[in-house]
Design an enzyme around this catalytic site. Structure first.
Site, PDB file in Angstrom:
ATOM      1  N   THR A 185       0.823  -1.218   0.000  1.00 53.84           N
ATOM      2  CA  THR A 185       0.000   0.000   0.000  1.00 53.84           C
ATOM      3  C   THR A 185       0.857   1.269   0.000  1.00 53.84           C
ATOM      4  O   THR A 185       1.813   1.387   0.763  1.00 53.84           O
ATOM      5  CB  THR A 185      -0.939   0.004   1.225  1.00 53.84           C
ATOM      6  OG1 THR A 185      -1.668  -1.223   1.235  1.00 53.84           O
ATOM      7  CG2 THR A 185      -1.906   1.161   1.195  1.00 53.84           C
ATOM      8  N   GLU A 234      -4.018 -15.169   1.131  1.00 51.98           N
ATOM      9  CA  GLU A 234      -4.264 -14.039   2.031  1.00 51.98           C
ATOM     10  C   GLU A 234      -5.764 -13.928   2.329  1.00 51.98           C
ATOM     11  O   GLU A 234      -6.191 -13.768   3.474  1.00 51.98           O
ATOM     12  CB  GLU A 234      -3.769 -12.748   1.386  1.00 51.98           C
ATOM     13  CG  GLU A 234      -3.992 -11.511   2.230  1.00 51.98           C
ATOM     14  CD  GLU A 234      -3.853 -10.234   1.421  1.00 51.98           C
ATOM     15  OE1 GLU A 234      -4.477 -10.139   0.332  1.00 51.98           O
ATOM     16  OE2 GLU A 234      -3.127  -9.331   1.856  1.00 51.98           O
TER      17      GLU A 234
HETATM   18  C1  LIG Z   1      -5.090  -1.805  10.196  1.00 55.06           C
HETATM   19  C2  LIG Z   1      -4.578  -1.882   8.783  1.00 55.06           C
HETATM   20  C3  LIG Z   1      -3.592  -2.793   8.465  1.00 55.06           C
HETATM   21  C4  LIG Z   1      -3.071  -2.832   7.174  1.00 55.06           C
HETATM   22  N1  LIG Z   1      -1.998  -3.643   6.886  1.00 55.06           N
HETATM   23  C5  LIG Z   1      -1.389  -3.571   5.676  1.00 55.06           C
HETATM   24  C6  LIG Z   1      -0.169  -4.266   5.418  1.00 55.06           C
HETATM   25  O1  LIG Z   1       0.363  -4.976   6.274  1.00 55.06           O
HETATM   26  N2  LIG Z   1       0.423  -4.112   4.209  1.00 55.06           N
HETATM   27  C7  LIG Z   1      -0.112  -3.325   3.237  1.00 55.06           C
HETATM   28  O2  LIG Z   1       0.471  -3.223   2.164  1.00 55.06           O
HETATM   29  N3  LIG Z   1      -1.283  -2.638   3.446  1.00 55.06           N
HETATM   30  C8  LIG Z   1      -1.920  -2.736   4.635  1.00 55.06           C
HETATM   31  N4  LIG Z   1      -3.082  -2.026   4.874  1.00 55.06           N
HETATM   32  C9  LIG Z   1      -3.660  -1.227   3.813  1.00 55.06           C
HETATM   33  C10 LIG Z   1      -5.000  -1.787   3.313  1.00 55.06           C
HETATM   34  O3  LIG Z   1      -4.760  -2.949   2.552  1.00 55.06           O
HETATM   35  C11 LIG Z   1      -5.683  -0.679   2.521  1.00 55.06           C
HETATM   36  O4  LIG Z   1      -6.051   0.331   3.450  1.00 55.06           O
HETATM   37  C12 LIG Z   1      -6.903  -1.181   1.791  1.00 55.06           C
HETATM   38  O5  LIG Z   1      -6.535  -2.084   0.783  1.00 55.06           O
HETATM   39  C13 LIG Z   1      -7.691  -0.024   1.154  1.00 55.06           C
HETATM   40  O6  LIG Z   1      -6.824   0.833   0.456  1.00 55.06           O
HETATM   41  P1  LIG Z   1      -6.831   2.417   0.750  1.00 55.06           P
HETATM   42  O7  LIG Z   1      -6.764   2.614   2.222  1.00 55.06           O
HETATM   43  O8  LIG Z   1      -5.764   3.047  -0.041  1.00 55.06           O
HETATM   44  O9  LIG Z   1      -8.245   2.894   0.263  1.00 55.06           O
HETATM   45  P2  LIG Z   1      -8.592   3.528  -1.156  1.00 55.06           P
HETATM   46  O10 LIG Z   1      -8.024   2.711  -2.245  1.00 55.06           O
HETATM   47  O11 LIG Z   1      -8.286   4.982  -1.122  1.00 55.06           O
HETATM   48  O12 LIG Z   1     -10.163   3.327  -1.187  1.00 55.06           O
HETATM   49  C14 LIG Z   1     -11.058   4.111  -0.400  1.00 55.06           C
HETATM   50  C15 LIG Z   1     -12.454   3.519  -0.542  1.00 55.06           C
HETATM   51  O13 LIG Z   1     -12.875   3.647  -1.906  1.00 55.06           O
HETATM   52  C16 LIG Z   1     -13.255   2.377  -2.386  1.00 55.06           C
HETATM   53  N5  LIG Z   1     -12.915   2.286  -3.807  1.00 55.06           N
HETATM   54  C17 LIG Z   1     -11.738   2.569  -4.409  1.00 55.06           C
HETATM   55  N6  LIG Z   1     -11.795   2.323  -5.721  1.00 55.06           N
HETATM   56  C18 LIG Z   1     -13.052   1.871  -5.972  1.00 55.06           C
HETATM   57  C19 LIG Z   1     -13.736   1.418  -7.126  1.00 55.06           C
HETATM   58  N7  LIG Z   1     -13.150   1.361  -8.329  1.00 55.06           N
HETATM   59  N8  LIG Z   1     -15.020   1.006  -7.003  1.00 55.06           N
HETATM   60  C20 LIG Z   1     -15.652   1.041  -5.790  1.00 55.06           C
HETATM   61  N9  LIG Z   1     -15.055   1.461  -4.670  1.00 55.06           N
HETATM   62  C21 LIG Z   1     -13.775   1.858  -4.746  1.00 55.06           C
HETATM   63  C22 LIG Z   1     -12.472   1.361  -1.571  1.00 55.06           C
HETATM   64  O14 LIG Z   1     -13.072   0.085  -1.580  1.00 55.06           O
HETATM   65  C23 LIG Z   1     -12.505   2.027  -0.211  1.00 55.06           C
HETATM   66  O15 LIG Z   1     -13.702   1.706   0.454  1.00 55.06           O
HETATM   67  C24 LIG Z   1      -3.623  -1.985   6.166  1.00 55.06           C
HETATM   68  C25 LIG Z   1      -4.654  -1.100   6.495  1.00 55.06           C
HETATM   69  C26 LIG Z   1      -5.106  -1.009   7.783  1.00 55.06           C
HETATM   70  C27 LIG Z   1      -6.160   0.022   8.102  1.00 55.06           C
END
Ligand SMILES: Cc1cc2nc3c(=O)[nH]c(=O)nc-3n(C[C@H](O)[C@H](O)[C@H](O)COP(=O)(O)OP(=O)(O)OC[C@H]3O[C@@H](n4cnc5c(N)ncnc54)[C@H](O)[C@@H]3O)c2cc1C
Length: 385
Positions: free
Chosen positions: A124, A243
């Site tokens: 991420t 995963e």
């Molecule tokens: C506690 C925690 C632990 C984590 N651990 C890890 C880790 O170990 N390693 C790692 O790499 N990452 C990790 N993450 C990151 C996590 O995988 C991401 O937060 C998650 O995949 C969502 O990405 P984002 O936060 O960038 O949201 P965004 O991509 O910004 O999305 C925001 C919202 O918009 C929605 N959205 C986006 N695009 C679309 C679309 N085309 N259609 C419909 N809806 C959409 C998403 O579903 C989401 O609800 C962690 C996150 C948290 C909070």
């Protein structure tokens, strides 16, 4: 390979016994001190259970998602979820077992199997989010090394991990014809010079916290590339079903743990003339939550079985992840309702389960990404992005 009932029961019995020594209190203590579950991890490793996703020649018992699913689920059933079992034992082991070089397998799978080392996973980035193709962290070849620059966010447990499985670009997105090209997977030592981390203010009650990780000219040997340069997506995608399956198992376990506490409380708490569990306003949502949890669990085990048989587990793994996260949320929600005001106290340890259940709708992959996968790849609907 699918499991017979005896072997499944052996794993469950082992975990149940272990959780009398390492119980929810131990888990909460480690979590509040920001301490890894080291003692529990070491015992799981010593008993061979962290090797369930490691081929036998590297010290494991074979690459079995069926065994892992039972292990993760049973730990979470007892209130002991951990991100590492998803990130390291599921993703890390599978990516290296399927795509690592012989040297990488000998070096890393053996220590993952015996529990002496762990991996975190970093994909991420702030500007890429769910659109992983947009990652900008760049690994540039320099002789026999790669030099990495960039930033990751939300990386769970990097402070407790020995190594990181890192997704980086080896060719920037604007220099490839197909956005899927130019991405690579690397093994990075978490103590490498130039790698720094800052704890993020996430409030999920889990033993592993989240970190921003910065790479400033981090130099790693060329031998730390997993799979082919520029074709890392294959290795990453192969680790995504494990995963999702293990995250599903964690979700159903958390849900069962919450619901179990609610059931016990509903049997003894009496505010009118019968225990509150006799009132259908509470009993039926609990029955629905139990049904949803068991349905989701069946799907996770089905996904694991198909993965182990070498089939395409994508549909099952995605559906299991969706169903399990929603079921866990429902279960924790009704557990809170059953506990009334007490559900919000630290003493009942119910509110502590809400963030992890709710997180599983968003991570490791969000509900919307999962539903888009099902819409596009299972139903054949047009792509949305
Ligand atoms: C506690 C925690 C632990 C984590 N651990 C890890 C880790 O170990 N390693 C790692 O790499 N990452 C990790 N993450 C990151 C996590 O995988 C991401 O937060 C998650 O995949 C969502 O990405 P984002 O936060 O960038 O949201 P965004 O991509 O910004 O999305 C925001 C919202 O918009 C929605 N959205 C986006 N695009 C679309 C679309 N085309 N259609 C419909 N809806 C959409 C998403 O579903 C989401 O609800 C962690 C996150 C948290 C909070």
């Amino acid at each position: 390979m699918s499991l017979d009932a005896n072997e499944a029961e052996l794993i469950r019995t082992f975990v149940r016994q272990l959780t009398t020594k390492y119980d929810r209190r131990y888990w909460l203590e480690c979590t509040s001190q920001g301490k890894a579950l080291d003692e529990l991890w070491r015992e799981l490793g010593r008993a061979g259970y962290l090797g369930v996703t490691v081929p036998e020649q590297y010290g494991g018992s074979g690459l079995s998602m069926s065994r892992l699913t039972i292990l993760v689920e049973e730990l979470a059933n007892h209130g002991l979820p951990t991100f590492f079992i998803v990130i390291s034992t599921a993703m890390g082991s599978v990516a290296i077992a399927k795509h690592g070089t012989e040297e990488q397998k000998r070096r890393y799978l053996t220590t993952m199997a015996d529990g002496s080392e762990k991996f975190c996973f970093a994909i991420t980035e702030p500007d890429a989010g769910s659109n992983s193709f947009r990652v900008r962290t760049l690994a540039r070849r320099d002789g026999d090394n790669y030099v990495i620059n960039g930033q990751k966010v939300f990386i769970s447990g990097v402070d407790q991990a020995d190594h990181m499985l890192l997704v980086a670009r080896t060719t920037p997105a604007d220099q490839v014809k197909d956005k899927r090209e130019g991405m690579s997977l690397f093994i990075v030592d978490t103590k490498a010079a130039g790698l720094t981390m800052h704890r993020m203010d996430t409030r999920v009650v889990m033993p592993e916290g989240q970190f921003e990780v910065f790479f400033e000219d981090v130099r790693i040997p060329r031998g730390n590339l997993v799979g082919e340069e520029g074709k890392g997506l294959k290795a990453i995608f192969d680790a995504l079903n494990p995963e999702r399956i293990s995250a599903s198992a964690m979700a159903t376990g958390v849900g069962r743990y919450a619901l179990g506490k609610a059931v016990e409380y509903a049997k003894i708490r009496t505010v009118f003339n019968t225990p509150i569990g006799a009132h259908q306003g509470l009993a039926h949502p609990m029955a629905v939550a139990k049904t949803r949890l068991e349905l989701a669990s069946l799907m996770a085990h089905k996904a694991a079985e198909i993965f182990d048989e070498g089939g395409d587990a994508g549909m099952y793994a995605n559906m299991a992840k969706y169903a399990a996260a929603e079921a866990a949320i429902d279960a924790v929600d009704i557990a809170m309702q059953v506990h009334g005001g007490s559900g919000f106290t630290g003493e009942t340890d119910i509110i502590t389960l809400w963030p992890i259940a709710r997180l599983l709708r968003t991570a490791p992959v969000s509900r919307e990404m999962i539903l888009s996968y099902i819409a596009q790849h299972v139903l054949g609907l047009p792509r949305s992005y």
